[in-house]
Design a protein around this motif. Structure first.
Motif, PDB file in Angstrom:
ATOM      1  N   THR A 108       0.824  -1.272  -0.022  1.00  0.00           N
ATOM      2  CA  THR A 108      -0.141  -0.060  -0.109  1.00  0.00           C
ATOM      3  C   THR A 108       0.985   1.332  -0.050  1.00  0.00           C
ATOM      4  O   THR A 108       0.603   2.090  -0.856  1.00  0.00           O
ATOM      5  CB  THR A 108      -1.019  -0.042   1.229  1.00  0.00           C
ATOM      6  OG1 THR A 108      -1.506  -1.292   1.422  1.00  0.00           O
ATOM      7  CG2 THR A 108      -1.883   1.109   1.191  1.00  0.00           C
ATOM      8  N   THR A 109       1.936   1.265   0.828  1.00  0.00           N
ATOM      9  CA  THR A 109       2.669   2.470   1.242  1.00  0.00           C
ATOM     10  C   THR A 109       3.512   2.690  -0.266  1.00  0.00           C
ATOM     11  O   THR A 109       3.827   4.041  -0.580  1.00  0.00           O
ATOM     12  CB  THR A 109       3.492   2.196   2.165  1.00  0.00           C
ATOM     13  OG1 THR A 109       2.967   2.116   3.529  1.00  0.00           O
ATOM     14  CG2 THR A 109       4.497   3.781   2.421  1.00  0.00           C
ATOM     15  N   ILE A 123       0.956   3.636  -3.540  1.00  0.00           N
ATOM     16  CA  ILE A 123      -0.298   4.382  -3.403  1.00  0.00           C
ATOM     17  C   ILE A 123       0.257   6.004  -3.202  1.00  0.00           C
ATOM     18  O   ILE A 123       1.024   6.285  -2.099  1.00  0.00           O
ATOM     19  CB  ILE A 123      -1.254   4.422  -2.392  1.00  0.00           C
ATOM     20  CG1 ILE A 123      -2.134   3.103  -2.849  1.00  0.00           C
ATOM     21  CG2 ILE A 123      -2.451   5.496  -2.241  1.00  0.00           C
ATOM     22  CD1 ILE A 123      -3.159   2.538  -1.779  1.00  0.00           C
ATOM     23  N   LYS A 124       0.192   6.998  -4.156  1.00  0.00           N
ATOM     24  CA  LYS A 124       0.630   8.373  -4.038  1.00  0.00           C
ATOM     25  C   LYS A 124      -0.554   9.500  -3.708  1.00  0.00           C
ATOM     26  O   LYS A 124      -0.449  10.500  -3.270  1.00  0.00           O
ATOM     27  CB  LYS A 124       1.239   8.791  -5.258  1.00  0.00           C
ATOM     28  CG  LYS A 124       2.635   8.047  -5.497  1.00  0.00           C
ATOM     29  CD  LYS A 124       3.031   8.202  -7.074  1.00  0.00           C
ATOM     30  CE  LYS A 124       3.713   9.653  -7.552  1.00  0.00           C
ATOM     31  NZ  LYS A 124       4.234   9.330  -8.934  1.00  0.00           N
ATOM     32  N   LYS A 129      -5.775  13.239  -5.700  1.00  0.00           N
ATOM     33  CA  LYS A 129      -4.510  14.107  -4.933  1.00  0.00           C
ATOM     34  C   LYS A 129      -4.995  15.290  -4.872  1.00  0.00           C
ATOM     35  O   LYS A 129      -5.234  16.262  -5.828  1.00  0.00           O
ATOM     36  CB  LYS A 129      -3.441  13.581  -5.999  1.00  0.00           C
ATOM     37  CG  LYS A 129      -2.066  14.269  -5.549  1.00  0.00           C
ATOM     38  CD  LYS A 129      -1.470  13.387  -4.720  1.00  0.00           C
ATOM     39  CE  LYS A 129      -0.035  14.025  -4.058  1.00  0.00           C
ATOM     40  NZ  LYS A 129       0.699  13.018  -3.110  1.00  0.00           N
ATOM     41  N   ASP A 173      -3.864  11.100  -2.000  1.00  0.00           N
ATOM     42  CA  ASP A 173      -4.167  11.436  -0.421  1.00  0.00           C
ATOM     43  C   ASP A 173      -5.449  10.778  -0.274  1.00  0.00           C
ATOM     44  O   ASP A 173      -5.681  10.307   0.997  1.00  0.00           O
ATOM     45  CB  ASP A 173      -4.367  13.082  -0.625  1.00  0.00           C
ATOM     46  CG  ASP A 173      -2.790  13.638  -0.686  1.00  0.00           C
ATOM     47  OD1 ASP A 173      -1.946  13.268  -0.365  1.00  0.00           O
ATOM     48  OD2 ASP A 173      -2.931  14.663  -1.397  1.00  0.00           O
ATOM     49  N   ASP A 191      -8.507   8.325   3.942  1.00  0.00           N
ATOM     50  CA  ASP A 191      -7.099   8.812   3.722  1.00  0.00           C
ATOM     51  C   ASP A 191      -6.069   7.633   3.505  1.00  0.00           C
ATOM     52  O   ASP A 191      -6.509   6.502   3.686  1.00  0.00           O
ATOM     53  CB  ASP A 191      -6.943   9.793   4.810  1.00  0.00           C
ATOM     54  CG  ASP A 191      -6.769   9.263   6.122  1.00  0.00           C
ATOM     55  OD1 ASP A 191      -6.777   8.106   6.370  1.00  0.00           O
ATOM     56  OD2 ASP A 191      -6.512  10.011   7.115  1.00  0.00           O
ATOM     57  N   GLN A 192      -4.696   7.985   3.713  1.00  0.00           N
ATOM     58  CA  GLN A 192      -3.909   6.764   3.309  1.00  0.00           C
ATOM     59  C   GLN A 192      -3.748   5.959   4.622  1.00  0.00           C
ATOM     60  O   GLN A 192      -3.639   4.479   4.284  1.00  0.00           O
ATOM     61  CB  GLN A 192      -2.294   7.460   3.201  1.00  0.00           C
ATOM     62  CG  GLN A 192      -2.130   8.171   1.764  1.00  0.00           C
ATOM     63  CD  GLN A 192      -0.698   8.621   1.548  1.00  0.00           C
ATOM     64  OE1 GLN A 192       0.062   8.549   2.321  1.00  0.00           O
ATOM     65  NE2 GLN A 192      -0.391   9.189   0.173  1.00  0.00           N
ATOM     66  N   ARG A 222      -4.465   1.990   4.156  1.00  0.00           N
ATOM     67  CA  ARG A 222      -3.440   0.751   4.801  1.00  0.00           C
ATOM     68  C   ARG A 222      -4.340   0.123   5.784  1.00  0.00           C
ATOM     69  O   ARG A 222      -4.261  -1.111   5.864  1.00  0.00           O
ATOM     70  CB  ARG A 222      -2.697   1.521   5.687  1.00  0.00           C
ATOM     71  CG  ARG A 222      -1.440   2.125   4.814  1.00  0.00           C
ATOM     72  CD  ARG A 222      -0.762   3.234   5.408  1.00  0.00           C
ATOM     73  NE  ARG A 222       0.304   2.474   6.081  1.00  0.00           N
ATOM     74  CZ  ARG A 222       1.259   3.119   6.937  1.00  0.00           C
ATOM     75  NH1 ARG A 222       1.365   4.465   7.169  1.00  0.00           N
ATOM     76  NH2 ARG A 222       2.070   2.333   7.709  1.00  0.00           N
ATOM     77  N   TRP A 265      -9.301   7.899  -7.346  1.00  0.00           N
ATOM     78  CA  TRP A 265      -7.986   7.970  -6.395  1.00  0.00           C
ATOM     79  C   TRP A 265      -7.889   9.804  -6.697  1.00  0.00           C
ATOM     80  O   TRP A 265      -8.154  10.080  -7.836  1.00  0.00           O
ATOM     81  CB  TRP A 265      -6.840   7.483  -6.995  1.00  0.00           C
ATOM     82  CG  TRP A 265      -6.907   6.127  -7.044  1.00  0.00           C
ATOM     83  CD1 TRP A 265      -7.145   5.042  -8.060  1.00  0.00           C
ATOM     84  CD2 TRP A 265      -6.411   5.109  -5.825  1.00  0.00           C
ATOM     85  NE1 TRP A 265      -7.238   3.767  -7.430  1.00  0.00           N
ATOM     86  CE2 TRP A 265      -6.619   3.764  -6.365  1.00  0.00           C
ATOM     87  CE3 TRP A 265      -6.274   5.393  -4.416  1.00  0.00           C
ATOM     88  CZ2 TRP A 265      -6.461   2.731  -5.355  1.00  0.00           C
ATOM     89  CZ3 TRP A 265      -5.786   4.411  -3.556  1.00  0.00           C
ATOM     90  CH2 TRP A 265      -5.955   2.875  -4.218  1.00  0.00           C
TER      91      TRP A 265
END
Length: 846
Positions: free
Chosen positions: A525-526, A529-530, A673, A532, A700-701, A705, A671
């Motif tokens: 995931t980290t 994913i860019k 940003k 927000d 959110d991120q 997660r 998605w």
């Protein structure tokens, strides 16, 4: 001999209490599981049958409004003309058209009522009398105009809505406001699953979920005396090819079978944990009877001396086990009924509405629960009974303790070492076999666990010897005595530690595997994913394309790309495709190109994942013939290849290319940003852009997660809870061993008190002995569990990118700390009893 056995049971009530508790808890788990699943299954079956009481025939359409076949698109369900024909058949009292889909309403705080997947919308279909037989209105009426809705009673109560109030309803499109026309009760499955049900006027429901003039399902009610089979035979020729007709009885039977299958998995899982608890209980029971036999050596020897045969002595001990097993099983069965009732209430508290119905206690459940309890107790007492039968009459004049012969210990250790090595070898072989090695590891784990249990008495001396200097240095005489007491009877220490070792082997193995998988998924995931924020439907369904348009216009949003899921027919096979926005997709998802550039997406070309490109022999510049969802064909060029990504399909295409071919695109997520990154203001801007829609989730991120890794943590917590029963029994084993050990060593403790060991240090000695035994079992369990966690991980690592073993040292430290705490708590009663012994009385005790 049976009377003698009964007198012995009554004479040793306190010493047998822990054995009764162990059997009782195991039986309660078994009987509770069986009663709970039988009750639940019966309630749902009755509810299912009730919901089809007035249904002679049901017609179900399987048409897809977005299907490739043009004819299927023209006939997305069952048309009004077909409905009229069915209603006009002989013997048909009424034919009701139904259409349904997702609909959600908010509570007073703006949160969605229900859990998304069980939030449903449907049409109100009144008959000639103005009533719809599927719903009973307690207030108001059904919706009769396009600006009205009705709500189920529970949802109206949760939302604090009354007839006449304005209700904001979310479907797959923008939120709309309706007037509440009525409140009803129903047997609908969505409501019983803890969700909500919104009723619309029929035309509104058709517009929302299908197409004007069409229904997904038709329910047919028969006139009195009419044959359901005859009506079925006449209905079948009238319905389209994409529909199926069944009698109400068939549907009820099918649903009952599905309920049975659904509950069988839960039943098997709970029974597996009950088996673990009972397996742990075997050690406690065996330990108890072994110690009782040892303490009654003179008594049993005297029985032999006055004429009792070996079989009679053995039967005497087994008779005691039978009495204990029957008493514990009966109490456990009653406790299990209470447990089943509690589980049912717990389901209701978690939001699942369990249908009403009485507890189902089947004869097989009674026999299974009592049989398991009695057989387990008898099995655990069998070895002590054999040992009791071997006591020679001359022992009546000798020591009360008969040490195990060196021959028996050598044999035991040799067998244990061989079985352990075989188990370890099988585990390693299974790990080396990869995804096909799970069964091998399972067999190896069983052998290794049995082998270690057999070897534990041998291991106790060297392992505990390592901590003896530390105990002596920190606690003086009490520490020295505690470490020596812990190994003076290796068999007893081994049996006590084994119970804890089994529980912690399973807990540690689950923890190692769960934490490792969680970290790998978190890393995926980290790293990928860019964005927000990720926007999804709470129902798990698709978002309306208007969501993308609204987000593109939101202030502060700099990149928006949907993950539009579709497929293209290439070379007679369907390739999974992600429709994305060129230029924005690179800003929200980390995509590593192998060849070419993703800029080609804006030029109407394809980007293909590396593995898919290799398997098809594609490279940038190649032209492929494709067929869209609507059946139209085109020639597209491969413009780039990229490394496989967990969040993207193997083929990427611009949404602008797909738009002419998909009237209602399926968009599982979007998605986003933002300019300044994640912030409360940015999130609120996204929420506001979506019209504060309770059915749309904005994550959110960290939420993302948690979504992908949270299921693992939830599963771990459930497993921990279920294994708690086995650990409780293990704790009882420590208490029992210490209590009986104190009784056995009364004379010794009296002597220690006489030569100056005060009560405080006696208590400390017993507590430290318990901590040493508990930690010994915990260390064995943690070591074996870590080994198993590693091995099982090797079988799944190929399917989880970035999988790397993680040892959860914090959790392992917690487990060891809890094991020490268990020792301290388990020793409270035995330590207090030891400290209260009268010195002179204890010294005179034989």
């Amino acid at each position: 001999m049976f009377r003698t056995a009964l007198r012995n049971v009554l004479a040793h009530k306190a010493r047998l209490l822990m054995t009764v508790l162990a059997v009782m808890l195991g039986v309660a788990f078994v009987s509770g599981t069986l009663v709970f699943t039988d009750t639940l299954g019966n309630a749902y079956r009755n509810q299912s049958a009730k919901s089809y009481d007035n249904v002679a025939v049901s017609v179900t359409s399987y048409a897809d409004p977005t299907a490739r076949n043009a004819d299927a698109k023209d006939e997305p369900g069952i048309g009004a003309k077909t409905l009229e024909k069915i209603a006009g058949l002989d013997g048909v009292a009424s034919a009701t058209g139904r259409v349904d889909g997702f609909a959600g309403v908010a509570d007073p705080d703006g949160r969605l009522i229900g859990n998304g997947w069980s939030n449903k919308g449907a049409n109100f279909a009144p008959g000639k009398d103005g009533k719809d037989t599927a719903y009973t209105f307690t207030e108001g009426t059904g919706p009769l105009r396009d600006n009205q809705v009705a709500l189920d009673k529970d949802s109206a109560a949760k939302g604090e809505y009354e007839v006449g109030d304005k209700v904001r309803v979310a479907t797959n499109g923008p939120v709309k406001e309706y007037t509440l026309s009525g409140v009803f009760t129903t047997e609908d499955g969505a409501v019983n699953a803890g969700g909500s049900l919104v009723l619309f006027d029929t035309e509104v429901a058709q517009q929302l979920y299908l197409k004007p003039g069409y229904f997904l399902n038709v329910t047919v009610a028969a006139e009195s005396g009419a044959s359901a089979q005859k009506i079925l035979a006449e209905v079948e020729p009238l319905i389209p090819d994409n529909a199926e007709a069944q009698t109400g009885k068939q549907l009820a039977d099918d649903q009952a079978e599905q309920i049975e299958e659904g509950l069988s998995g839960l039943n098997q899982m709970l029974l597996a944990f009950a088996a673990i608890a009972l397996f742990v209980g075997v050690f406690l029971i065996s330990n108890t009877f072994t110690m009782l036999v040892a303490q009654r050596t003179k008594e049993l020897a005297l029985l032999r001396a006055v004429g009792a045969s070996r079989k009679q002595v053995s039967r005497s001990v087994l008779s005691e086990a039978l009495v204990v097993g029957v008493v514990a099983s009966v109490i456990g069965f009653v406790l299990g009924i209470g447990l089943a009732t509690g589980l049912r209430s717990a389901m209701s508290s978690f939001g699942a509405k369990v249908p009403n119905g009485s507890l189902v206690i089947a004869p097989t459940t009674v026999l299974a629960a009592l049989g398991v309890g009695v057989l387990i107790t008898m099995f655990a007492a069998w070895l002590p009974a054999r040992r009791a039968a071997k006591i020679p009459p001359v022992a009546a004049m000798g020591s009360a303790h008969l040490p195990a012969t060196s021959k028996s210990l050598v044999l035991r250790n040799s067998i244990g070492a061989l079985v352990t090595l075989l188990g370890a070898a099988a585990i390693v072989a299974g790990a080396a076999a990869g995804k096909d090695g799970k069964m091998i590891i399972g067999g190896g784990a069983f052998l290794a666990l049995i082998g270690v249990i057999v070897l534990i008495p041998l291991l106790s001396r060297p392992v505990i010897a390592l901590v003896r200097p530390l105990l002596r240095r920190l606690f003086g005489v009490s520490g020295n005595l505690a470490s020596r007491n812990a190994v003076r009877n290796p068999r007893r220490t081994g049996a006590t530690a084994s119970a804890l070792a089994i529980g912690l082997t399973l807990v540690t193995g689950l923890s190692v595997l769960g934490v490792t998988m969680g970290r790998a998924i978190d890393k995926i995931t980290t790293d990928n994913i860019k964005a927000d924020y990720m926007v999804t439907m709470a129902s798990g369904g698709g978002l309306d394309k208007s969501v993308v348009t609204a987000l593109e216009k939101a202030p502060g949003v700099k990149a928006v790309s949907p993950q539009q899921a579709t497929s293209l027919k290439i070379k007679d096979t369907y390739e999974s495709v992600s429709g994305v926005v060129p230029g924005d997709i690179e800003k929200v998802i980390n995509i590593e190109t192998v060849s070419g550039s993703l800029d080609v997406l804006g030029k109407g070309r394809l980007a293909v994942a590396e593995k898919t490109a290799k398997s098809n022999g594609w490279k940038p510049g190649d032209t492929v013939a494709v067929e869209y969802d609507d059946g139209k064909k085109a020639q597209l060029t491969v413009g780039a290849t990229y490394k496989d990504n967990e969040f993207l399909s193997p083929v990427l295409i611009s949404t602008s290319l797909l738009a002419p071919h998909e009237e209602k695109p399926y968009i599982p997520e979007v998605w986003v940003k933002t300019d300044g990154g994640m912030s409360k203001a940015a999130e609120q801007a996204v929420v506001d852009a979506l019209g504060d829609n309770p059915a749309i989730s904005v994550m959110d991120q960290q939420d993302i997660r948690n979504t992908f890794g949270g299921m693992i943590n939830t599963a771990l917590n459930i497993m921990y809870g279920l294994l708690a029963m086995a650990l409780i029994i293990a704790v009882l084993g420590v208490v029992n061993t210490l209590a009986m050990s104190v009784f056995e060593r009364q004379q010794e403790i009296g002597m220690l008190r006489a030569i100056g060991l005060d009560r405080r240090r006696v208590k400390r000695m017993i507590r430290l002995e318990a901590v040493v035994i508990s930690l010994f079992g915990a260390v064995i369990g943690v070591g074996l569990g870590t080994f198993l966690g590693w091995a099982i991980g090797q079988t799944v690592k190929s399917s989880i990118p970035g999988y790397a073993l993680v040892i959860p040292w914090d959790r392992i430290g917690l487990f060891l700390g809890l094991a020490a705490l268990v020792g301290v708590l388990a020793a409270m009663w035995p330590a207090r009893s030891a400290a209260k012994l009268n010195m002179l009385t204890a010294i005179k005790t034989e």
